[in-house]
Design a protein around this motif. Sequence first.
Motif, PDB file in Angstrom:
ATOM      1  N   GLU A 182      51.568  32.639  21.308  1.00  0.00           N
ATOM      2  CA  GLU A 182      51.879  32.091  20.557  1.00  0.00           C
ATOM      3  C   GLU A 182      53.496  31.172  20.704  1.00  0.00           C
ATOM      4  N   HIS A 183      53.979  31.365  21.883  1.00  0.00           N
ATOM      5  CA  HIS A 183      55.291  30.451  22.346  1.00  0.00           C
ATOM      6  C   HIS A 183      54.641  29.425  23.006  1.00  0.00           C
ATOM      7  N   ALA A 184      54.434  28.358  22.107  1.00  0.00           N
ATOM      8  CA  ALA A 184      53.787  26.998  22.520  1.00  0.00           C
ATOM      9  C   ALA A 184      54.185  26.412  23.607  1.00  0.00           C
ATOM     10  N   PRO A 185      55.610  26.274  24.006  1.00  0.00           N
ATOM     11  CA  PRO A 185      56.210  25.486  25.146  1.00  0.00           C
ATOM     12  C   PRO A 185      55.684  26.065  26.330  1.00  0.00           C
ATOM     13  N   GLY A 186      55.399  27.249  26.467  1.00  0.00           N
ATOM     14  CA  GLY A 186      54.813  27.971  27.848  1.00  0.00           C
ATOM     15  C   GLY A 186      54.943  29.440  27.482  1.00  0.00           C
ATOM     16  N   HIS A 187      54.154  30.228  28.167  1.00  0.00           N
ATOM     17  CA  HIS A 187      54.087  31.908  27.993  1.00  0.00           C
ATOM     18  C   HIS A 187      53.705  32.440  29.381  1.00  0.00           C
ATOM     19  N   ILE A 188      54.225  33.704  29.733  1.00  0.00           N
ATOM     20  CA  ILE A 188      53.902  34.484  30.851  1.00  0.00           C
ATOM     21  C   ILE A 188      52.336  34.773  30.712  1.00  0.00           C
ATOM     22  N   THR A 189      51.556  34.566  31.754  1.00  0.00           N
ATOM     23  CA  THR A 189      50.211  35.313  31.452  1.00  0.00           C
ATOM     24  C   THR A 189      50.216  36.117  32.835  1.00  0.00           C
ATOM     25  N   ALA A 190      49.197  36.991  32.749  1.00  0.00           N
ATOM     26  CA  ALA A 190      48.854  38.005  33.803  1.00  0.00           C
ATOM     27  C   ALA A 190      47.631  37.945  34.451  1.00  0.00           C
ATOM     28  N   SER A 191      47.780  37.671  35.719  1.00  0.00           N
ATOM     29  CA  SER A 191      46.529  37.482  36.596  1.00  0.00           C
ATOM     30  C   SER A 191      46.326  38.598  37.680  1.00  0.00           C
ATOM     31  N   ALA A 192      44.948  38.622  37.931  1.00  0.00           N
ATOM     32  CA  ALA A 192      44.401  39.785  38.910  1.00  0.00           C
ATOM     33  C   ALA A 192      43.821  38.989  40.119  1.00  0.00           C
ATOM     34  N   VAL A 193      44.306  39.067  41.093  1.00  0.00           N
ATOM     35  CA  VAL A 193      43.550  38.659  42.510  1.00  0.00           C
ATOM     36  C   VAL A 193      42.837  40.155  42.878  1.00  0.00           C
ATOM     37  N   VAL A 194      41.522  39.940  42.408  1.00  0.00           N
ATOM     38  CA  VAL A 194      40.672  41.207  42.579  1.00  0.00           C
ATOM     39  C   VAL A 194      39.935  41.004  44.189  1.00  0.00           C
ATOM     40  N   PHE A 195      40.445  42.087  44.801  1.00  0.00           N
ATOM     41  CA  PHE A 195      39.664  42.082  46.347  1.00  0.00           C
ATOM     42  C   PHE A 195      38.625  43.264  46.250  1.00  0.00           C
ATOM     43  N   SER A 196      37.636  43.195  47.128  1.00  0.00           N
ATOM     44  CA  SER A 196      36.758  44.355  47.463  1.00  0.00           C
ATOM     45  C   SER A 196      37.379  45.450  47.978  1.00  0.00           C
ATOM     46  N   HIS A 197      36.956  46.320  48.220  1.00  0.00           N
ATOM     47  CA  HIS A 197      37.567  47.876  48.504  1.00  0.00           C
ATOM     48  C   HIS A 197      37.831  47.279  50.075  1.00  0.00           C
ATOM     49  N   ASP A 198      37.424  46.652  50.919  1.00  0.00           N
ATOM     50  CA  ASP A 198      37.706  46.427  52.353  1.00  0.00           C
ATOM     51  C   ASP A 198      38.647  45.301  52.362  1.00  0.00           C
ATOM     52  N   GLU A 199      38.968  44.313  51.280  1.00  0.00           N
ATOM     53  CA  GLU A 199      39.706  43.157  51.287  1.00  0.00           C
ATOM     54  C   GLU A 199      39.095  41.900  52.227  1.00  0.00           C
ATOM     55  N   ASP A 225      49.840  45.976  32.426  1.00  0.00           N
ATOM     56  CA  ASP A 225      48.697  46.744  31.808  1.00  0.00           C
ATOM     57  C   ASP A 225      47.855  45.397  31.247  1.00  0.00           C
ATOM     58  N   ALA A 226      48.344  44.276  30.898  1.00  0.00           N
ATOM     59  CA  ALA A 226      47.667  42.959  30.795  1.00  0.00           C
ATOM     60  C   ALA A 226      46.612  42.759  31.885  1.00  0.00           C
ATOM     61  N   ALA A 227      47.386  42.596  32.867  1.00  0.00           N
ATOM     62  CA  ALA A 227      46.328  41.959  34.149  1.00  0.00           C
ATOM     63  C   ALA A 227      45.353  42.971  34.514  1.00  0.00           C
ATOM     64  N   LEU A 228      45.255  44.347  34.337  1.00  0.00           N
ATOM     65  CA  LEU A 228      44.338  45.272  34.492  1.00  0.00           C
ATOM     66  C   LEU A 228      43.299  45.115  33.510  1.00  0.00           C
ATOM     67  N   ARG A 229      43.674  45.061  32.281  1.00  0.00           N
ATOM     68  CA  ARG A 229      42.897  44.986  31.049  1.00  0.00           C
ATOM     69  C   ARG A 229      42.048  43.479  31.143  1.00  0.00           C
ATOM     70  N   GLU A 230      42.660  42.518  31.376  1.00  0.00           N
ATOM     71  CA  GLU A 230      41.894  41.157  31.800  1.00  0.00           C
ATOM     72  C   GLU A 230      40.782  41.286  33.063  1.00  0.00           C
ATOM     73  N   ALA A 231      41.410  42.030  34.166  1.00  0.00           N
ATOM     74  CA  ALA A 231      40.418  41.904  35.353  1.00  0.00           C
ATOM     75  C   ALA A 231      39.258  42.903  35.147  1.00  0.00           C
ATOM     76  N   THR A 232      39.490  43.958  34.310  1.00  0.00           N
ATOM     77  CA  THR A 232      38.424  45.059  33.807  1.00  0.00           C
ATOM     78  C   THR A 232      37.246  44.208  32.801  1.00  0.00           C
ATOM     79  N   GLU A 233      37.898  43.598  31.974  1.00  0.00           N
ATOM     80  CA  GLU A 233      37.134  42.835  30.804  1.00  0.00           C
ATOM     81  C   GLU A 233      36.269  41.676  31.443  1.00  0.00           C
ATOM     82  N   GLU A 234      37.081  40.797  32.330  1.00  0.00           N
ATOM     83  CA  GLU A 234      36.238  39.903  32.783  1.00  0.00           C
ATOM     84  C   GLU A 234      35.341  40.145  34.155  1.00  0.00           C
ATOM     85  N   SER A 235      35.497  41.261  34.748  1.00  0.00           N
ATOM     86  CA  SER A 235      34.764  41.665  36.131  1.00  0.00           C
ATOM     87  C   SER A 235      33.754  42.479  35.562  1.00  0.00           C
ATOM     88  N   GLY A 236      33.832  43.305  34.429  1.00  0.00           N
ATOM     89  CA  GLY A 236      32.991  44.458  33.964  1.00  0.00           C
ATOM     90  C   GLY A 236      32.965  45.613  35.255  1.00  0.00           C
TER      91      GLY A 236
END
Length: 172
Positions: free
Chosen positions: A45-62, A92-103
């Motif tokens: 809701e903070h229109a000028p800008g807001h913190i977002t949570a990103s996940a750089v998801v690596f395979s098990h062996d990177e 928590d937000a990053a892990l949730r997003e990664a799980t939702e978007e990756s399945g």
Amino acid sequence: MSAESLRASATELLENWKPATHPEQSVREAMLAFLGSAPRGCLREHAPGHITASAVVFSHDEREVLLTLHPRVGRWIQLGGHCEPGDETVVDAALREATEESGIAGLQVEPGLYGAQAHPITCSLGVPTRHLDLLFKIRAPRGAVPVRSAESTDLRWWPVDALPADSDVLLR
């Protein structure tokens, strides 16, 4: 979730982060100043800008990183998004997003902040804003098979040394 708990977690992550480069140090200081002046700055809701949570998801062996072809951005980027009700922390937000978007179930977050970026974007608010992106390194379990969500045009593993030319992902 509370605006206060998200803001406190973002502030703590940034205060404990030791950026490797001067530009990253500048981003860190700007984000801390932003959080100091924007009590609800972790919320969409903070229109000028807001913190977002990103996940750089690596395979098990990177050897590979999971990227999404984002329909609004039009490029291959890391997974992630807005903090939502129910997220106590930005991690928590990053892990949730990664799980939702990756399945992918069983993702593991590495402690601490992986990086930070700022992106101009017109997000779901419908107006130009800034995503002040906190990035987390996440590892997928062995044999993880991603499943594309409705939030993605495409989703796939890419070798870390052969990312698509138009990708925008921070790798260390």
